[in-house]
Design a protein around this motif. Structure first.
Motif, PDB file in Angstrom:
ATOM      1  N   ARG A 198       0.921  -1.158  -0.150  1.00 29.90           N
ATOM      2  CA  ARG A 198       0.221   0.110   0.017  1.00 29.90           C
ATOM      3  C   ARG A 198       0.821   1.268  -0.153  1.00 29.90           C
ATOM      4  NH1 ARG A 198      -5.164  -0.312   3.754  1.00 29.90           N
ATOM      5  NH2 ARG A 198      -5.861   1.472   2.687  1.00 29.90           N
ATOM      6  N   GLU A 203       1.652   1.888  -3.315  1.00 31.64           N
ATOM      7  CA  GLU A 203       0.690   2.400  -4.262  1.00 31.64           C
ATOM      8  C   GLU A 203       0.570   4.034  -4.058  1.00 31.64           C
ATOM      9  OE1 GLU A 203      -3.096   0.419  -3.627  1.00 31.64           O
ATOM     10  OE2 GLU A 203      -2.065  -1.389  -3.328  1.00 31.64           O
ATOM     11  N   THR A 204       0.643   4.297  -2.667  1.00 28.84           N
ATOM     12  CA  THR A 204       0.638   5.783  -2.426  1.00 28.84           C
ATOM     13  C   THR A 204       1.536   6.586  -2.930  1.00 28.84           C
ATOM     14  OG1 THR A 204      -0.557   5.020  -0.361  1.00 28.84           O
ATOM     15  CG2 THR A 204       0.198   7.374  -0.257  1.00 28.84           C
ATOM     16  N   PHE A 215      -1.084   3.101   5.467  1.00 31.33           N
ATOM     17  CA  PHE A 215      -0.253   1.810   5.494  1.00 31.33           C
ATOM     18  C   PHE A 215       0.505   1.325   6.594  1.00 31.33           C
ATOM     19  CE2 PHE A 215       1.879   5.406   3.029  1.00 31.33           C
ATOM     20  CZ  PHE A 215       2.625   6.093   4.050  1.00 31.33           C
TER      21      PHE A 215
END
Lengths: 365, 365
Positions: free
Chosen positions: A121, A124-125, A268
């Motif tokens: 995550r 992705e961020t 996250f």
């Protein structure tokens, strides 16, 4: 086109006796595995940046340990600061060196001593932040607050940009008082500032030139000499003159005022491992709430816990740690020093370090 | 004409990890000074018996350590048991060896692992017991009870003999239930049985012959061969056949029934160092009630205690022990194992030892 920059500095006196001046927290495996925080950080950026595009900025005191822990990193990607000049100089040096190599590159700066529970995550961020950076924004990854923490700075967020996920950052807020922190969290408009930044190096250097012209001139001169025989001379002459200032104060606050900063909220599992109590809150616990640090596959005897609860045990001396009938304690066992305190006194560990310094027991600090 | 005999055996699992099977409590400096309990015992008897008349009875597992700790003791005064046969065999062996040397001698038997706070008063008390022993009584030094302890045996006392200070002992009582212990202490007629005995060796040997004829014959045979080339053969043949029994059960209880036992009450601060909590109760504490074991003049870094109270700290690993904000804890730091538990769980330390054994971790036991 993405470079990952990892400033590796700071000591972490609240993590004594594990963290020492000569062996700060980013060198330690406070991750629940055998990897040090620094190694885990390099692993985390790998999906975004190859080893060739991953840089560490560290000081002379730790460069040997860094070089050994990161055997896969090219030699020239470990930038050595002759002396500590705070985060703006460290990050600007990396930005300037990258700008010489690839003027259009996007770089991200990520501390070496933070723990991320969900690296996927996180990637992705950061990818979302890279999109914003490519558009010319100075991006920061803000952390969705999970409590009214008074130990962190906050980002005051404005409206979404083009329907999201990016949001304008209106203002950087310093560590707040408790009531203000609660109001921040209630409002839903504030994120924690984790000092994770993503920007085009040309955009950052321009903003640095606008706000900190001397720092800009200094790191530009050093970067120009970087791949020449003059590197050491220029570094030795210019570096000590650079202003000691954090990049937040030096650049990001002013850039936010000018409307040039945006954020993506991160969710996250982030922890800056400020002390052993918070470390215990993010690492996996047994059914009684005990957290025992130590990689699998090591030959440490580890811990024998009998009728205990909510301990944080750090067995780093190859000795057996046996605890009976205790709860809510921190036990840190290192080869030359042992530390025991309740979890709710974790912040006070730095007092022990101060006391040792005042007694002249620098060997333990 | 007085001989001091010091049986040095027993392990002390409630003192783990300091006390180990291979290094039991009498070898450790649990005295508040650098002296081990064994060394302190030898020092304590010195006003009563010269080194030439001081004997230690110990097992093959510990004789090397005993010999080194007691460098001033003549070699022949360290009697080595080929295997553990309980206290009657150990003490009777010493009595028989002394009887060969000086048939009229008086001997006293004093455990190697007890702590005496006031050695001078202890010597005075033993001198009184010697007077009784010279008259042909089997003397025991009873401890004036300071609480209704259920972990000790008691001596039921009869009338004073000739106006005192000796008192007849009517009966040896086993470890009592709590209500019985309270009744004992209230009555003022009971003393703790600390297994400190003083008697003429001829009187003891006669009583042994009456109650335990086989044991008497065995140790007599061994003693007859003691100063001959046959010692090892006889010891190797006879010793394993001796009954395993304590001297209390084997001799003293029956002797009391026969009216041959007397006592002098002792009031010199006695502790059998059963666990770390009681150790903390007898050793000097700082103004916050913390007891830190460790001799003066050692080069140990010792303890850094910050805002702590009523700790018992045993820093035996040459490491710094730092504690912050904790109270009523026991912290025992040894080179290969660390143990932490609350003072009111000190009795349960043996559970950790049992657990280690069941895990096959004999190296720590």
């Amino acid at each position: 086109m993405f470079f990952a920059v990892i400033p590796a500095g700071g000591s972490g006196t609240r993590l004594w006796p594990l963290s020492r001046a000569g062996h700060p927290k980013f060198l330690h495996p406070l991750t629940g595995t055998d990897a040090s925080l620094l190694q885990a950080t390099v692993e985390r950026v790998a999906p975004l940046a190859s080893a060739d595009r991953t840089m560490v900025v560290t000081g002379v005191a730790h460069v040997t340990a860094v070089a050994r822990q990161l055997a896969g990193l090219p030699e020239e990607n470990i930038l050595v600061e002759p002396s500590p000049r705070d985060s703006c100089a460290a990050i600007a040096l990396a930005a300037a060196v990258i700008a010489v190599r690839e003027p259009d590159a996007v770089m991200g700066s990520f501390a070496a001593d933070h723990l991320i529970v969900d690296p996927n995550r996180w990637v992705e961020t950061v990818r979302q932040a890279i999109v914003g950076a490519e558009q010319g924004l100075l991006m920061t990854v803000g952390i969705t607050p999970t409590r009214a923490e008074t130990g962190y700075g906050y980002l005051q967020c404005g409206p979404l940009i083009d329907g999201g996920p990016l949001r304008r950052v209106e203002e950087f807020k310093e560590k707040p008082a408790a009531d203000i922190a609660e109001a921040y969290v209630r409002s839903g408009r504030y994120l924690w500032n984790a000092s994770m930044f993503v920007w085009r190096v040309d955009v950052f250097m321009a903003e640095l030139a606008r706000q900190q012209p001397e720092l800009h001139a200094g790191v530009t001169a050093i970067a120009a000499a970087w791949n020449t025989p003059e590197r050491e001379d220029v570094l030795g002459t210019v570096w000590p003159t650079l202003t000691k200032i954090s990049v937040d104060y030096a650049v990001m606050e002013g850039a936010a005022e000018a409307g040039r900063v945006a954020t993506v909220p991160g969710d996250f599992g982030w922890n800056d491992i400020g002390d052993f109590h918070t470390l215990g809150e993010v690492l996996p616990a047994d059914s009684s709430g005990n957290v025992v640090l130590g990689g699998e596959g090591t030959e440490k005897p580890g811990a024998l816990l009998w009728d205990t609860a909510n301990l944080v045990v750090v067995p780093y001396s190859n000795r057996l740690v046996a605890a009976l009938g205790v709860r809510d304690l921190i036990v840190v066992d290192t080869p030359d020093a042992l530390m025991i305190c309740p979890r709710d006194r974790a912040q006070d560990v730095k007092k022990l370090v101060d006391e040792l310094k005042s007694r002249g027991e620098e060997g333990y600090v």
